[in-house]
Scaffold this motif. Structure first.
Motif, PDB file in Angstrom:
ATOM      1  N   HIS A   1      44.245  41.100  79.245  1.00  0.00           N
ATOM      2  CA  HIS A   1      44.217  40.006  78.283  1.00  0.00           C
ATOM      3  C   HIS A   1      43.696  40.431  76.905  1.00  0.00           C
ATOM      4  N   VAL A   2      43.103  41.622  76.820  1.00  0.00           N
ATOM      5  CA  VAL A   2      42.488  42.031  75.556  1.00  0.00           C
ATOM      6  C   VAL A   2      43.523  42.140  74.447  1.00  0.00           C
ATOM      7  N   PHE A   3      44.643  42.800  74.722  1.00  0.00           N
ATOM      8  CA  PHE A   3      45.661  42.957  73.687  1.00  0.00           C
ATOM      9  C   PHE A   3      46.187  41.602  73.244  1.00  0.00           C
ATOM     10  N   ALA A   4      46.357  40.690  74.209  1.00  0.00           N
ATOM     11  CA  ALA A   4      46.818  39.344  73.868  1.00  0.00           C
ATOM     12  C   ALA A   4      45.816  38.654  72.961  1.00  0.00           C
ATOM     13  N   ALA A   5      44.531  38.884  73.197  1.00  0.00           N
ATOM     14  CA  ALA A   5      43.496  38.276  72.366  1.00  0.00           C
ATOM     15  C   ALA A   5      43.552  38.813  70.942  1.00  0.00           C
ATOM     16  N   ILE A   6      43.794  40.093  70.808  1.00  0.00           N
ATOM     17  CA  ILE A   6      43.893  40.683  69.470  1.00  0.00           C
ATOM     18  C   ILE A   6      45.126  40.134  68.748  1.00  0.00           C
ATOM     19  N   ARG A   7      46.223  40.010  69.477  1.00  0.00           N
ATOM     20  CA  ARG A   7      47.419  39.438  68.869  1.00  0.00           C
ATOM     21  C   ARG A   7      47.199  37.980  68.479  1.00  0.00           C
ATOM     22  N   ALA A   8      46.318  37.313  69.210  1.00  0.00           N
ATOM     23  CA  ALA A   8      46.004  35.916  68.885  1.00  0.00           C
ATOM     24  C   ALA A   8      45.124  35.807  67.651  1.00  0.00           C
ATOM     25  N   GLY A   9      44.537  36.937  67.241  1.00  0.00           N
ATOM     26  CA  GLY A   9      43.735  36.923  66.024  1.00  0.00           C
ATOM     27  C   GLY A   9      42.314  37.398  66.167  1.00  0.00           C
TER      28      GLY A   9
ATOM     29  N   GLN B   1      44.639  43.285  63.387  1.00  0.00           N
ATOM     30  CA  GLN B   1      46.073  43.041  63.339  1.00  0.00           C
ATOM     31  C   GLN B   1      46.815  44.239  62.738  1.00  0.00           C
ATOM     32  N   LEU B   2      46.183  44.939  61.824  1.00  0.00           N
ATOM     33  CA  LEU B   2      46.798  46.153  61.276  1.00  0.00           C
ATOM     34  C   LEU B   2      47.001  47.194  62.375  1.00  0.00           C
ATOM     35  N   VAL B   3      46.054  47.280  63.293  1.00  0.00           N
ATOM     36  CA  VAL B   3      46.185  48.219  64.406  1.00  0.00           C
ATOM     37  C   VAL B   3      47.403  47.863  65.259  1.00  0.00           C
ATOM     38  N   VAL B   4      47.571  46.577  65.520  1.00  0.00           N
ATOM     39  CA  VAL B   4      48.717  46.121  66.303  1.00  0.00           C
ATOM     40  C   VAL B   4      50.021  46.543  65.617  1.00  0.00           C
TER      41      VAL B   4
END
Length: 219
Positions: A92-100, A205-208
């Motif tokens: 879920h961590v990546f999803a959290a980062i994508r969520a902001g 978000q830049l990392v993503v």
């Protein structure tokens, strides 16, 4: 100036431990505690904390959705969310980062690392430990669709791409400045341009973007 922190975790004992660790620093204060995501969103709106430490696994509304709601609220633009997870490979961590989320923190981190994390995020940096970030991004990219879309990179200069690579590696402004032989002020300018050109909220978000476009590859 005191950094104001909101704690969101469904376990009271965890919240008590986080509060005790944070409030040992006179420059940090806990302004509220939430037992689920819905309560976290409501308290964020009421208290306007600088940083929310957000557990990802909570009842009713989970940390991912709560993060998404906070980030989507223009009135809470200054509120930074750090996702809390038990495992560095938490799906879920990546999803959290994508969520902001501005980054993530392992729950078994040490007291100093916790307090440093709050300071880093409050200062506008991304909390992206290179080791944990690599594992999460490896999993996210590996599970993503075949091929990459490099379109977002077309608007960037070569130097901007260099800075984006450094950001994706989890480096702070002073480290980027040293690596690329730039002043820290110049690095801040480049990061600001990247945020604008790539239409993203923060460094996480830049990392993503860097991974999704293939500019940085999983190791």
């Amino acid at each position: 100036m005191t950094i104001r922190v909101l704690l969101a975790d469904d376990q009271e004992l965890v919240r008590a431990g986080l509060r005790a660790l944070i409030e040992r620093d006179p420059e940090l204060s806990v302004v509220g505690e939430a037992a689920d995501g819905a309560e976290a969103v409501a308290l964020a709106a009421a208290e306007r904390p600088d940083v929310v430490l957000m557990d990802l696994r909570m009842p009713r509304v989970d940390g991912i959705e709560a993060t998404r709601r906070i980030v989507a609220d223009p009135a809470l633009a200054a509120v930074r969310v750090v996702a809390l997870t038990t495992y560095g490979t938490d799906e879920h961590v990546f999803a959290a980062i994508r969520a902001g989320a501005a980054g993530f923190l392992l729950k078994d981190c040490g007291p100093e690392e916790l307090r440093r994390a709050v300071r880093v995020v409050a200062a506008g940096e991304a909390l992206l430990s290179p080791t944990v970030t690599q594992r999460v991004m490896d999993a996210a990219v590996g599970a993503g669709p075949a091929g990459v879309d490099t379109t977002p990179l077309a608007a960037l200069t070569d130097r901007e791409r260099d800075v984006l690579v450094e950001v994706a590696h989890g480096r702070a402004n002073n480290e980027i400045a040293e690596s690329l032989h730039l002043s820290q002020a110049t690095v801040r300018t480049y990061v600001s341009r990247l945020l604008t050109k790539l239409a993203v909220r923060d460094r996480a978000q830049l990392v993503v973007v860097a991974y999704r476009t293939g500019l940085v590859r999983p190791r």
